[in-house]
Design an enzyme around this catalytic site. Structure first.
Site, short mmCIF file in Angstrom:
data_model
loop_
_atom_site.label_atom_id
_atom_site.label_comp_id
_atom_site.label_asym_id
_atom_site.label_seq_id
_atom_site.Cartn_x
_atom_site.Cartn_y
_atom_site.Cartn_z
N VAL A 1 0.91 -1.15 0.00
CA VAL A 1 0.00 0.00 0.00
C VAL A 1 0.95 1.20 0.00
O VAL A 1 1.46 1.60 1.03
CB VAL A 1 -0.94 0.00 1.23
N PRO A 2 1.23 1.74 -1.18
CA PRO A 2 2.37 2.65 -1.36
C PRO A 2 2.15 4.08 -0.87
O PRO A 2 2.07 5.02 -1.65
CB PRO A 2 2.59 2.60 -2.88
N CYS A 3 2.07 4.25 0.43
CA CYS A 3 1.84 5.57 1.00
C CYS A 3 3.00 6.52 0.72
O CYS A 3 2.83 7.74 0.80
CB CYS A 3 1.52 5.48 2.48
N HIS A 4 4.16 5.99 0.35
CA HIS A 4 5.28 6.86 -0.01
C HIS A 4 4.99 7.65 -1.28
O HIS A 4 5.64 8.64 -1.56
CB HIS A 4 6.57 6.04 -0.18
N ARG A 5 3.98 7.25 -2.04
CA ARG A 5 3.62 7.94 -3.28
C ARG A 5 2.64 9.10 -3.05
O ARG A 5 2.17 9.71 -4.00
CB ARG A 5 3.02 6.95 -4.27
#
Length: 190
Positions: free
Chosen positions: A151-155
């Site tokens: 779940v790419p919260c860094h994006r």
């Protein structure tokens, strides 16, 4: 009961944990790279003891085939290491998001739609989960994301293209965005 695995990556030590509901297992926790095995084990222990003991009926996302936790953990480890080496763009092991609230799971599912090499703003996410007034709540939900990278919260970045926050630290967020080729694009937009 959750099963966990601690392993070395090119970026440092990581940890993952899997839970299961019936015959289906899914990764329920990813600890981003830290400097020592012990630090990862402590983080896994801390977060898993504060997680709900039983699954609350939320779906496990990913491959529908039943798998045991050990197999899921081995697959997840291999995919995460390949991702951090730049050899893989997609992570497709099953995950368990049941530890979050209904709102948090909506936010995390919206984040799943952000493709590799792209970024979106907190406002973009908020619009998909109820409206711009939820931007702060979106940030809070991202801070509680149990499975970063998949779940790419860094994006997710601020509307002015600044990085915003990241539970893995801004250094790790910068490295991830650089790996995906978006960090340079952000610096041009500021």
């Amino acid at each position: 009961m959750n099963k966990s695995l601690t392993f070395k990556t090119p970026w440092g030590w990581m940890g993952i944990a899997a839970s299961s509901r019936g015959a289906r297992a899914g990764v329920c926790r990813i600890v981003l790279p830290l400097v020592s095995r012990r630090a990862v084990e402590m983080e896994l222990s801390r977060t898993l003891t504060h997680s709900p003991a039983s699954l609350n009926g939320a779906p496990t996302l990913g491959d529908a085939r039943p798998k045991n936790k050990a197999i899921v953990l081995r697959e997840a480890r291999a995919q995460l290491v390949a991702f951090l080496k730049g050899r893989r763009r997609e992570l497709d092991f099953p995950i368990d998001l049941s530890g979050g609230s209904v709102f948090q799971r909506r936010v995390w599912r919206a984040i799943l739609r952000i493709p590799y090499g792209r970024v979106r703003s907190y406002k973009w996410v908020a619009l998909r989960v109820g409206g711009t007034r939820y931007a702060r709540a979106v940030g809070h939900a991202l801070g509680l994301n149990p499975v970063p990278l998949i779940v790419p919260c860094h994006r997710v970045v601020a509307h002015d293209a600044s990085l915003g926050g990241f539970t893995g630290g801004l250094r790790t967020k910068r490295r991830l965005l650089q790996l995906e080729g978006t960090l340079l694009q952000l610096s041009r937009n500021v």
